[in-house]
Design a protein around this motif. Structure first.
Motif, PDB file in Angstrom:
ATOM      1  N   THR A 199       1.378  -1.048   0.136  1.00  0.00           N
ATOM      2  CA  THR A 199       0.174   0.161  -0.334  1.00  0.00           C
ATOM      3  C   THR A 199       0.876   1.297  -0.323  1.00  0.00           C
TER       4      THR A 199
ATOM      5  N   TYR B 173       0.651   4.297  -2.897  1.00  0.00           N
ATOM      6  CA  TYR B 173       0.828   5.367  -2.408  1.00  0.00           C
ATOM      7  C   TYR B 173       1.138   6.468  -2.830  1.00  0.00           C
TER       8      TYR B 173
ATOM      9  N   GLN C  38       1.193   9.595   4.033  1.00  0.00           N
ATOM     10  CA  GLN C  38       2.229   8.797   5.264  1.00  0.00           C
ATOM     11  C   GLN C  38       2.554   9.639   6.272  1.00  0.00           C
TER      12      GLN C  38
ATOM     13  N   THR D 229      -5.816   4.675  -5.598  1.00  0.00           N
ATOM     14  CA  THR D 229      -5.815   5.234  -3.674  1.00  0.00           C
ATOM     15  C   THR D 229      -5.721   4.345  -2.587  1.00  0.00           C
TER      16      THR D 229
ATOM     17  N   THR E  64      -5.794   4.065   0.025  1.00  0.00           N
ATOM     18  CA  THR E  64      -6.307   3.894   1.458  1.00  0.00           C
ATOM     19  C   THR E  64      -6.272   2.426   2.480  1.00  0.00           C
TER      20      THR E  64
ATOM     21  N   SER F 277     -15.963   4.161   0.818  1.00  0.00           N
ATOM     22  CA  SER F 277     -15.019   5.992  -0.112  1.00  0.00           C
ATOM     23  C   SER F 277     -16.035   6.796   0.118  1.00  0.00           C
TER      24      SER F 277
ATOM     25  N   TRP G  56     -16.063   9.977   1.950  1.00  0.00           N
ATOM     26  CA  TRP G  56     -15.084  11.202   1.194  1.00  0.00           C
ATOM     27  C   TRP G  56     -16.610  11.910   0.154  1.00  0.00           C
TER      28      TRP G  56
ATOM     29  N   GLY H 109     -10.450   1.517   3.230  1.00  0.00           N
ATOM     30  CA  GLY H 109      -9.731   0.029   2.323  1.00  0.00           C
ATOM     31  C   GLY H 109      -8.771  -1.043   3.111  1.00  0.00           C
TER      32      GLY H 109
END
Length: 344
Positions: A105, A109, A135, A178, A180, A192, A196, A301
């Motif tokens: 991940t 990212y 991050q 993405t 997350t 998601s 968001w 995620g």
């Protein structure tokens, strides 16, 4: 006899050619040296078309990290950056397969971030920050200070997880996702779009029962009624009623609350009151509001404690990421790394 000689010579020549043609055709495949060169050519072509990315290639890409404490930009090789992210984001005593999932991940990212033009909120020259806005990242000195005598074994374990997922990222429909992640769910991850308002087909709610073993699964906090009203911009009645939950999300978090006629989302309340999760219950006790939360983080995620629970049950890192990110593939990042290298 002299007239027959050309015929005889021609016959011998034809026979020679007939005999030799199969030998010539087979020779490149039967001769070790020539065969090796042909194999090298085929192998080289295959690698060029879809090669795995080596650590050297990954490390040829620098990441410019804005260090929030010093207000300076630190440049370091991508693989070194990944070590600092995985070390800061996931407990090193987690299962190896969970750490590999985290490495995947983290790499996804940063590759996604590097190929994008989104540097919003960052000073000029920075690719990424070192906080939860991107991050969390910690360098060696910070980790040595944090871990003390445990630094060597913890770092060795994290570097192994990064090495064993070398060059791999998560993609959906051929593009980096993405990726997350968060600490602990309330038993389910979240869609998601319900947190968001941006819908990603691979960020869908799934059951995550392993999280109940997390020390962060439950939390209780007390807020003064006056602070509660001020932070949320509401007025409480004189009774014990605080507000009514009018909507729940797919992940069983608070979707919408009505407090004295004012509607707020669970996310808004979580952020304004600094709650661990948007899955909460509350109770008024005199001049205090006692709030109990389940889970830790936004819930979208991969759950880190869920990943660790899956690893304990024998699941590998591919099982883990494909469970939390629906319909994704584990793929070489060569295509994007080559693009970034070409820009240097």
């Amino acid at each position: 006899m002299k007239a027959m000689k050309p015929v005889i010579v021609l016959s011998i020549a034809v026979a020679f050619v007939i005999i030799m043609i199969p030998a010539v055709l087979v020779l490149p495949f039967s001769n070790d040296a020539t065969s090796g060169k042909l194999a090298e050519h085929v192998e080289k072509k295959e690698k060029e078309e879809g090669k795995e990315v080596t650590a050297n290639e990954m490390s040829s890409i620098d990441v410019a990290v804005y260090r929030s404490a010093t207000k300076k930009i630190q440049k370091l090789p991508l693989e070194s950056y990944l070590s600092g992210v995985v070390a800061a984001e996931m407990p090193a005593d987690f299962e190896e397969e969970a750490l590999k999932a985290q490495a995947l991940t983290a790499r996804t990212y940063i590759v996604n971030q590097l190929i994008s033009n989104n540097r919003q909120g960052l000073p000029e020259g920075a690719d990424v920050g070192d906080t939860v806005m991107h991050q969390v990242y910690k360098n060696d000195n910070e980790l040595k200070k944090q871990w003390g005598s445990d630094y060597k074994w913890k770092m060795k374990k994290i570097d192994k997880a990064i090495k064993e997922t070398e060059g791999q990222i998560l993609t959906y429909n051929g593009n980096p996702i993405t990726a997350t992640f968060f600490s602990t769910s309330n038993g389910y991850t979240e869609n998601s779009e319900e947190y968001w308002q941006a819908e990603f087909p691979y960020l869908k709610s799934v059951s995550s029962p392993w999280d109940k073993e997390s020390p962060k699964f439950y939390n209780k906090m007390v807020v003064n009624a006056g602070d509660f009203e001020r932070k949320l911009g509401v007025s409480l009645s004189s009774g014990t009623t605080i507000g009514t939950v009018v909507q729940r999300t797919s992940g069983n978090r608070v979707g919408m609350v009505d407090i004295g006629g004012k509607k707020l989302t669970g996310k808004q309340i979580r952020e304004k009151l600094a709650l661990n999760s948007s899955d909460f219950d509350w109770e008024r006790q005199g001049n205090q509001i006692v709030i109990t939360t389940k889970g830790y983080g936004h819930g979208v995620g991969m759950s880190q404690y869920g990943a660790n629970g899956m690893a304990r049950e024998g699941k590998n890192y591919e099982d883990i990421v494909k469970y939390y990110y629906k319909g994704v593939k584990v793929q070489s990042s060569s295509k994007w790394i080559n693009t970034l290298t070409a820009k240097k």
